[in-house]
Motif scaffolding. Sequence first.
Motif, mmCIF file in Angstrom:
data_model
loop_
_atom_site.group_PDB
_atom_site.id
_atom_site.type_symbol
_atom_site.label_atom_id
_atom_site.label_comp_id
_atom_site.label_asym_id
_atom_site.label_seq_id
_atom_site.Cartn_x
_atom_site.Cartn_y
_atom_site.Cartn_z
ATOM 1 N N SER A 170 29.108 39.844 39.010
ATOM 2 C CA SER A 170 29.484 40.401 40.097
ATOM 3 C C SER A 170 30.998 40.061 40.329
ATOM 4 N N GLY A 171 31.531 40.831 40.779
ATOM 5 C CA GLY A 171 33.240 40.625 41.235
ATOM 6 C C GLY A 171 34.022 41.055 40.284
ATOM 7 N N THR A 172 33.679 41.467 39.004
ATOM 8 C CA THR A 172 34.342 42.099 37.965
ATOM 9 C C THR A 172 35.026 43.556 38.470
ATOM 10 N N ASP A 173 34.262 44.320 39.218
ATOM 11 C CA ASP A 173 34.813 45.655 39.906
ATOM 12 C C ASP A 173 35.944 45.451 40.745
ATOM 13 N N ARG A 174 36.233 44.417 41.369
ATOM 14 C CA ARG A 174 37.735 44.188 42.126
ATOM 15 C C ARG A 174 38.439 43.483 41.449
ATOM 16 N N LEU A 175 38.740 43.419 40.038
ATOM 17 C CA LEU A 175 39.761 42.725 39.463
ATOM 18 C C LEU A 175 40.801 43.978 39.071
ATOM 19 N N LEU A 176 40.422 45.007 38.602
ATOM 20 C CA LEU A 176 41.632 46.227 38.477
ATOM 21 C C LEU A 176 41.359 47.220 39.565
ATOM 22 N N ARG A 177 42.672 47.432 40.166
ATOM 23 C CA ARG A 177 42.637 48.393 41.566
ATOM 24 C C ARG A 177 43.612 49.394 41.086
ATOM 25 N N GLY A 178 43.559 50.862 41.680
ATOM 26 C CA GLY A 178 44.342 51.631 41.547
ATOM 27 C C GLY A 178 44.109 52.663 40.295
ATOM 28 N N ARG A 179 44.474 54.057 40.499
ATOM 29 C CA ARG A 179 44.373 55.015 39.467
ATOM 30 C C ARG A 179 45.514 55.209 38.682
ATOM 31 N N LEU A 180 46.681 55.177 39.541
ATOM 32 C CA LEU A 180 47.995 55.636 38.682
ATOM 33 C C LEU A 180 48.755 54.360 38.655
ATOM 34 N N LEU A 181 49.088 53.720 39.676
ATOM 35 C CA LEU A 181 49.714 52.418 39.738
ATOM 36 C C LEU A 181 48.555 51.192 39.667
ATOM 37 N N LYS A 182 48.533 50.672 38.561
ATOM 38 C CA LYS A 182 47.364 49.291 38.343
ATOM 39 C C LYS A 182 47.680 48.256 38.812
ATOM 40 N N ARG A 183 46.820 47.658 39.951
ATOM 41 C CA ARG A 183 47.033 46.358 40.381
ATOM 42 C C ARG A 183 45.979 45.407 39.675
ATOM 43 N N LEU A 184 46.413 44.096 39.269
ATOM 44 C CA LEU A 184 45.350 43.424 38.925
ATOM 45 C C LEU A 184 45.154 42.211 40.023
ATOM 46 N N LYS A 185 43.936 42.161 40.446
ATOM 47 C CA LYS A 185 43.865 41.102 41.535
ATOM 48 C C LYS A 185 42.945 40.072 41.499
ATOM 49 N N PRO A 186 43.163 38.938 42.173
ATOM 50 C CA PRO A 186 42.168 37.809 41.830
ATOM 51 C C PRO A 186 40.846 38.031 42.577
ATOM 52 N N ALA A 187 39.843 37.757 41.944
ATOM 53 C CA ALA A 187 38.446 37.960 42.434
ATOM 54 C C ALA A 187 37.452 36.773 42.369
ATOM 55 N N ASP A 188 36.556 36.539 42.982
ATOM 56 C CA ASP A 188 35.609 35.775 42.863
ATOM 57 C C ASP A 188 34.281 36.262 41.995
ATOM 58 N N ILE A 189 34.599 35.747 40.701
ATOM 59 C CA ILE A 189 33.435 36.431 39.676
ATOM 60 C C ILE A 189 32.426 35.514 39.361
ATOM 61 N N GLU A 190 31.267 36.101 39.482
ATOM 62 C CA GLU A 190 30.004 35.207 39.036
ATOM 63 C C GLU A 190 29.360 35.721 37.527
ATOM 64 N N LEU A 191 28.930 35.049 36.959
ATOM 65 C CA LEU A 191 28.037 35.308 35.706
ATOM 66 C C LEU A 191 26.742 34.598 35.709
#
Length: 207
Positions: A170-191
């Motif tokens: 969970s949380g991996t879907d919130r890492l990379l945002r944007g289609r044209l201008l990519k933004r890498l965002k911090p997220a709380d990731i659980e494995l």
Amino acid sequence: MIRYGCLVMYVVFMFMKNIQEYINQKELDPRLSFQKQMRLVYERPKAFMRGCIDVSGSAIGIHHDQPIPDGPVLYVHPRLRPADLLLLAGHLEEPAGFIAGEKAFRMPFLGNWLRLMGVICDGDSQDAVFQEAEVRLQKGQSLILSEDGKINPEELALRFDLPIVPVSTSGTDRLLRGRLLKRLKPADIELHIKPAYYPAGQKRLRA
């Protein structure tokens, strides 16, 4: 944008840094067992994959209650995205092969590393992918599979009497945002690495 730029620079830097390492890996001592060879081959790629997520500044929680059975196992995820695969392949204790897209194998240097790691090409036919997975398992290599992939994990587990280890993220879907201008965002990731089970044993119990 800044974090995404850092990720791009990190990827380029690590590729350049590890060219000599790739040359050295091709000269592994053939007297080593397949498992030991894979540990050496995966050492740098695992660190690289962990680093790709670390660049985002994300916090990662790994939940693992029971030990993984000895020998090859099938780690099965409901729906693997690239970030999920990076997380799993980078943080699982033992090396585990996986299936990658055909485009990745066409990329200079990256394709060579994937072949050295025993990664399976998704561009092949379903039968070819299944046969390649069988070869990896017979050598003793665990695999990371997706429930919606070309391979039916339960069918493969039944054929070789292997355990399936369900994994979820969970949380991996919130890492990379944007289609044209990519933004890498911090997220709380659980494995979550769940208890293993043997489909063959369950089938016998149902019978």
